[in-house]
Design an enzyme around this catalytic site. Structure first.
Site, mmCIF file in Angstrom:
data_model
loop_
_atom_site.group_PDB
_atom_site.id
_atom_site.type_symbol
_atom_site.label_atom_id
_atom_site.label_comp_id
_atom_site.label_asym_id
_atom_site.label_seq_id
_atom_site.Cartn_x
_atom_site.Cartn_y
_atom_site.Cartn_z
ATOM 1 N N GLU A 249 0.832 -1.200 0.000
ATOM 2 C CA GLU A 249 0.000 0.000 0.000
ATOM 3 C C GLU A 249 0.869 1.254 0.000
ATOM 4 O O GLU A 249 2.005 1.239 0.515
ATOM 5 C CB GLU A 249 -0.941 0.062 1.215
ATOM 6 N N THR A 250 0.304 2.298 -0.575
ATOM 7 C CA THR A 250 0.883 3.645 -0.532
ATOM 8 C C THR A 250 -0.230 4.591 -0.084
ATOM 9 O O THR A 250 -1.369 4.472 -0.547
ATOM 10 C CB THR A 250 1.411 4.070 -1.905
#
Length: 286
Positions: free
Chosen positions: A47-48
């Site tokens: 995830e970002t």
């Protein structure tokens, strides 16, 4: 092309390299949906998070992207984002250490204790919902791993996760995931398998492994949303009650040693917490 402050954090980690990496874009204003998705795909982390100006009532706002899609909620991005918001002055906790995070799942309370590398953060998960959907037959490895009294159950706290209790910690740690069968599960092909710790004196009470091949992640190193759903599942079974807490071990099979602090408050809300280690502090040109 704009230069933006970029961080890479290690979440649910007592030391760098032990947890789940998280990309953080501190100043994402001006990026549209396609650009944020493209950045998350290029970084290729599980995830970002992208910080955007908050709306009224929130201390900070984030959007969460995997390499393939946006998520309404995820645990390790929320814990990491809270650390970054405090560390870089984007938000200031109140006198009780409280913050309000805005994400696609709504406004989520955050609790902050301590400072710097020793800061401990907890985020309240959205209420878990059990989905009334029968699981397809398990592949042989999972069927052999499953606790005799357990059946897969689909839960949601933003993302969907199938949950399956294993009968034995050692067997769960040895398990080689049947990724094609897991990817075919309804709800984006995500499965979390958990087991009670074999010994009560090892510093954790549950072991969790989380497989998400349906969204491009064969095995996630440490997963806050899945751990929150495991707690909700245990609460629904009467095996965990309001005010109780435990620690979960995740990631050793990926060469990590993540530790997730799980708490239930008096109202039965699940809080997911842990430590965060800064690893990279730089600039993203996009």
């Amino acid at each position: 092309m704009n230069a933006r402050r970029y961080l890479q954090l290690d979440v649910f980690a007592a030391r760098p390299g032990a947890g789940n990496p998280l990309g953080v874009v501190l100043d994402a204003e001006g990026l549209d949906d396609a650009a944020m998705q493209a950045i998350a795909a290029w970084l290729n982390l599980s995830e970002t998070v992208f910080f955007l100006p908050p709306e009224a009532g929130a201390d900070y706002r984030i959007r969460i992207f995997t390499p393939k899609m946006e998520l309404p909620f995820a645990g390790h991005p929320s814990v990491g984002a809270a650390w970054a918001a405090v560390e870089y002055g984007l938000a200031t906790p109140d006198d009780q250490g409280g913050l309000l995070q805005q994400c696609a799942a709504g406004l989520l309370p955050v609790r902050v204790h301590g400072g710097g590398r020793f800061r401990l953060l907890h985020v309240r998960s959205p209420r878990a919902q059990h989905r009334d959907l029968a699981a397809p037959p398990l592949p042989p490895g999972l069927a052999a791993l499953a606790h005799p009294d357990a059946a897969p159950a689909l839960w949601n706290n933003g993302p969907d996760w199938w949950l399956l209790e294993a009968g034995d910690e050692a067997a769960l740690r040895r398990y080689r995931p049947e990724l094609a069968a897991i990817a075919a599960l309804p709800g984006n092909g995500k499965l979390a398998v958990f087991a009670a710790a074999a010994r009560p004196d090892v510093g954790y009470q549950y072991v969790v492994r989380a497989f998400a091949p349906g969204v491009g992640i064969d095995e996630d190193p440490v997963t806050g949303s899945a751990n929150a759903l495991v707690a909700a599942h245990l609460l629904a079974q009467g095996r965990l009650g309001p005010g109780q807490q435990y620690r979960a071990s995740q990631g050793r099979e990926r060469g990590r040693n993540g530790e997730v602090h799980v708490q239930l408050d008096a109202e039965g809300h699940v809080w997911i917490g842990g430590e965060v280690q800064p690893v990279i502090d730089g600039r993203l040109d996009w």
